[in-house]
Design an enzyme around this catalytic site. Structure first.
Site, short mmCIF file in Angstrom:
data_model
loop_
_atom_site.label_atom_id
_atom_site.label_comp_id
_atom_site.label_asym_id
_atom_site.label_seq_id
_atom_site.Cartn_x
_atom_site.Cartn_y
_atom_site.Cartn_z
N ASP A 148 35.56 31.59 45.35
CA ASP A 148 34.44 31.52 44.39
C ASP A 148 34.88 31.03 43.01
O ASP A 148 34.14 30.29 42.35
CB ASP A 148 33.81 32.91 44.20
CG ASP A 148 33.19 33.42 45.47
OD1 ASP A 148 32.95 32.60 46.38
OD2 ASP A 148 32.94 34.64 45.56
P1 NAP Z 1 36.89 35.11 47.05
O1 NAP Z 1 35.88 34.17 46.55
O2 NAP Z 1 36.44 36.44 47.54
O3 NAP Z 1 37.68 34.35 48.20
C1 NAP Z 1 38.83 34.86 48.77
C2 NAP Z 1 39.27 33.93 49.88
O4 NAP Z 1 40.51 34.40 50.36
C3 NAP Z 1 38.32 33.92 51.07
O5 NAP Z 1 37.57 32.74 51.09
C4 NAP Z 1 39.22 34.10 52.28
O6 NAP Z 1 39.02 33.02 53.17
C5 NAP Z 1 40.62 34.04 51.70
N1 NAP Z 1 41.54 34.99 52.35
C6 NAP Z 1 41.32 36.26 52.67
N2 NAP Z 1 42.40 36.79 53.26
C7 NAP Z 1 43.33 35.80 53.29
C8 NAP Z 1 44.66 35.72 53.79
N3 NAP Z 1 45.26 36.77 54.37
N4 NAP Z 1 45.32 34.56 53.65
C9 NAP Z 1 44.72 33.48 53.08
N5 NAP Z 1 43.47 33.51 52.60
C10 NAP Z 1 42.78 34.65 52.72
O7 NAP Z 1 38.04 35.42 45.99
P2 NAP Z 1 38.26 34.89 44.50
O8 NAP Z 1 38.19 33.41 44.45
O9 NAP Z 1 39.47 35.61 44.03
O10 NAP Z 1 36.99 35.41 43.73
C11 NAP Z 1 36.77 36.77 43.46
C12 NAP Z 1 35.33 37.12 43.76
O11 NAP Z 1 35.22 38.55 43.70
C13 NAP Z 1 34.38 36.53 42.75
O12 NAP Z 1 33.18 36.17 43.37
C14 NAP Z 1 34.14 37.70 41.80
O13 NAP Z 1 32.91 37.63 41.15
C15 NAP Z 1 34.20 38.87 42.77
N6 NAP Z 1 34.56 40.17 42.12
C16 NAP Z 1 35.67 40.26 41.36
C17 NAP Z 1 35.97 41.45 40.71
C18 NAP Z 1 37.19 41.58 39.82
O14 NAP Z 1 37.22 42.47 39.00
N7 NAP Z 1 38.19 40.73 39.98
C19 NAP Z 1 35.16 42.56 40.92
C20 NAP Z 1 34.04 42.45 41.76
C21 NAP Z 1 33.75 41.24 42.35
P3 NAP Z 1 39.42 33.15 54.73
O15 NAP Z 1 38.69 34.35 55.24
O16 NAP Z 1 38.99 31.87 55.33
O17 NAP Z 1 40.91 33.33 54.79
#
Ligand code: NAP
Length: 464
Positions: A388
Site C-alpha cells: 500500500d
Molecule cells: P501492506 O500493504 O499490508 O502489504 C504487505 C505485503 O507484504 C503484502 O502485499 C504481502 O503480499 C507481502 N507479504 C506478506 N508476507 C510476506 C512474506 N513472508 N514475504 C514477502 N512478502 C510478504 O504493507 P505496507 O506496504 O507496509 O503498508 C502498511 C499498511 O498497513 C498500510 O495500508 C497502512 O495504512 C496499514 N496500517 C499501518 C499501521 C502502522 O502503524 N504502521 C497501523 C494500521 C494499519 P503477499 O501476500 O503476496 O506476500
C-alpha cells in the site's frame, strides 16, 4: 532524615523525573537517540516511584511490597514478548493503568463524598469515565490483536447512536454528581456504563485499525492519569498524564493522516469489511517476473539503490538478511538507502525498530519526505514486502480507498523490483498498478528466502 529534608528529596526526585519524562519523549522521536529515550523514561519512573514511597502519607508498606512483587511477576514476562505482539502488549499495559486509575478514583470518591468541591468532582468523574472505558476498550483491543476475539468489525443498525447514548448518559450522570456529590448511589453507574461503552466502542473497529485505536486509548489513559493527578494533588502525575495524553493523541493524528483516514472513519467507519472483494474483482493482467540471479545482476550494476521495507519484511523476519544485502551492496560501492513510510508495517516505527535490530546505520534510514525527491535519480528501488505504501493509485485514482494517502514515489525510479509471495493485496485490500508497469519486476517468494538468494548470487554462492 528530618521531614523537611525528606520533603526536599521528594521534590527533587519529582522534578528530575519530570525533566526525564520530557527528555525521554524528545529522544524517542529519532532512531539514533531512541535507546537513550527509553533509559531516561525508565530512570524517571524509578525516581517517581522512589519519591512516592518516601511520602509520609504512607502508613504501611506491606501491601505496596506485595503489589510491587505482583506487578513485577506480571510485568517481566510481558516485557519479553515477540515484537509482532507489541501492539497487544501495549494495549494490555493501558488496560492495567486504566484499571488502576478507575480504582483510585472510586476509592477517593467514597472517602470524600459528600464533601467534594465541584472542580474536584468534575475531574474525579472525568478520571473514572476515561479510566473505565479505556480499561475495557484496551482489553478488547488486546483480544482482537491477539486474535482471541474476532478481528473483523461487528456492526449493527443504530450502533453509533447506542454508543454515543451510553457516553451521553455517563456525562449527564457526571454533571448530576458534580452538583450533588452526596448521591453515592449514582457513582457505580459512571463506572459501569463507560465499562460497557469501552466494549461497544471497539466492537465495530477492524483488527487492522487497532494500532491507531491503541494510540487513542493511550491518550485517554494519559488524560485520566492527569485527572487523577488533580485529585491526588500530584503535579508529577498531571505532567506525566498530560505528556502521555498529548503524545498518544498526536500519534493517532499522524497515523490517521498517513493512512488518509479521518478519526471518525477509524472509530465509526468499520474499515476492513470490504477490503478483499476489491482485489478479487480485478482482472488478471500480465506482470514481468524475475529470478534472484537476474535481480542480483540488476542490483550489482546500479549506482543508487533504495530499499523500501513493509509489513512482509516483518512477517518474514527478513531484517537480518536485508542487513547482509545492504553490506554486500555497500561493499561494491553502491549507495544504498532505506525509504521508510510512516505507516509501513502494522505499528508506528515498525520498520525503524526492525532495521535498528539488524544494526542498519540510522543515517541510511530516510523518512518519506526526505527520500521522495531522490527517487527520480534512483537506479533501482527494491521493495521488500511493502504494498500500500508504494501504490501510485493513491496519487492518481480518485475512486481508490487510499486516494490522497501520501506514498513513497517509487514509480519515479528507473527500475522497481518487488519481493512478495503472490499478487495478493496488502492491508487496504486493493490492487497495486505499480506491478504492471514495464519498469517493474516481480520477485515472487518469501522475503527472507528471496533476499538470502540475492545475497548468495551477489557473493558468488558463498553467502555473506
Ligand atoms: P501492506 O500493504 O499490508 O502489504 C504487505 C505485503 O507484504 C503484502 O502485499 C504481502 O503480499 C507481502 N507479504 C506478506 N508476507 C510476506 C512474506 N513472508 N514475504 C514477502 N512478502 C510478504 O504493507 P505496507 O506496504 O507496509 O503498508 C502498511 C499498511 O498497513 C498500510 O495500508 C497502512 O495504512 C496499514 N496500517 C499501518 C499501521 C502502522 O502503524 N504502521 C497501523 C494500521 C494499519 P503477499 O501476500 O503476496 O506476500
Amino acid at each position: 532524615m528530618t521531614p523537611t529534608a525528606t520533603q526536599l528529596v521528594i521534590e527533587i526526585a519529582y522534578l528530575v523525573a519530570t525533566a526525564l519524562f520530557i527528555l525521554s519523549l524528545k529522544w524517542l522521536s529519532a532512531p539514533s537517540t531512541a535507546r537513550r529515550g527509553v533509559r531516561a523514561g525508565e530512570i524517571g519512573m524509578v525516581l517517581a516511584i522512589g519519591g512516592t514511597l518516601l511520602r509520609h502519607g504512607i502508613v504501611e508498606y506491606q501491601w505496596i511490597l506485595i503489589a510491587l512483587v505482583l506487578g513485577s511477576v506480571i510485568g517481566i514476562p510481558l516485557g519479553l514478548v515477540k515484537m509482532t505482539a507489541v501492539p497487544q502488549r501495549t494495549a494490555l499495559s493501558h488496560a492495567c493503568g486504566a484499571l488502576c486509575v478507575t480504582l483510585v478514583g472510586t476509592a477517593e470518591f467514597y472517602l470524600r463524598s459528600p464533601n467534594v468541591p465541584r472542580f474536584m468532582m468534575a475531574v474525579l468523574c472525568l478520571e473514572v469515565i476515561l479510566g473505565s472505558l479505556t480499561f475495557t476498550g484496551s482489553l478488547m483491543a488486546t483480544g482482537k490483536l491477539q486474535e482471541i476475539l474476532p478481528q473483523r468489525p461487528i456492526t449493527y443498525r443504530g450502533q453509533n447512536l447506542v454508543n454515543l447514548s451510553l457516553l451521553a448518559i455517563s456525562m449527564v450522570l457526571a454533571v448530576v454528581l458534580v452538583f450533588h456529590p452526596g448521591h453515592k448511589s449514582l457513582f457505580p453507574l459512571i463506572v459501569f456504563i463507560p465499562l460497557v461503552f469501552g466494549v461497544m466502542m471497539i466492537v465495530p473497529i477492524g483488527g487492522a485499525d487497532m494500532p491507531t485505536v491503541i494510540s487513542l486509548l493511550n491518550s485517554y489513559a494519559g488524560l485520566s492519569a492527569a485527572a487523577m493527578g488533580f485529585v491526588l494533588d500530584s503535579k508529577l502525575l498531571i505532567i506525566a498524564g498530560a505528556l502521555d495524553g498529548s503524545s498518544g493523541f498526536i500519534l493517532s493524528v499522524i497515523m490517521s493522516k498517513a493512512m488518509n483516514r479521518s478519526f471518525s472513519n477509524v472509530l465509526f467507519g468499520a474499515f476492513g469489511q470490504v477490503q478483499t472483494t476489491a482485489a478479487s474483482a480485478q482482472e488478471a493482467q500480465p506482470v514481468h517476473s524475475a529470478t534472484a540471479e537476474e535481480a542480483a545482476g540488476i542490483l550489482a550494476s546500479a549506482n543508487t539503490v533504495v530499499i523500501v521495507p513493509g509489513y512482509g519484511m516483518a512477517v518474514a523476519q527478513a531484517q537480518h538478511k536485508v542487513r547482509e544485502l545492504f553490506d554486500v551492496l555497500t561493499k561494491k560501492g553502491i549507495d544504498v538507502k532505506f525509504g521508510i513510510h510512516p505507516v509501513a508495517g502494522r505499528m508506528p516505527g515498525h520498520m525503524n525498530v526492525l532495521l535498528a535490530e539488524a544494526d542498519i546505520p540510522y543515517d541510511r534510514l530516510l523518512d518519506m519526505d526526505s527520500i521522495n525527491p531522490d527517487f527520480p535519480q534512483t537506479d533501482v528501488v527494491l521493495i521488500i514486502g511493502a504494498n500500500d505504501v508504494t501504490n501510485p493509485a493513491a496519487r492518481t485514482d480518485h475512486a481508490s480507498p487510499i486516494y490522497g494517502m501520501p506514498i513513497l514515489d517509487v514509480d519515479k525510479a528507473r527500475t522497481v523490483m518487488v519481493i512478495k509471495r503472490s499478487m495478493n493485496p496488502g492491508f487496504a485490500g486493493i490492487d497495486n498498478p505499480l506491478y504492471y508497469e514495464d519498469k517493474t519486476l516481480m520477485l515472487f517468494g518469501d522475503a527472507r528466502g528471496f533476499v538470502g538468494d540475492i545475497v548468495r548470487e551477489l557473493t558468488g554462492g558463498s553467502g555473506h
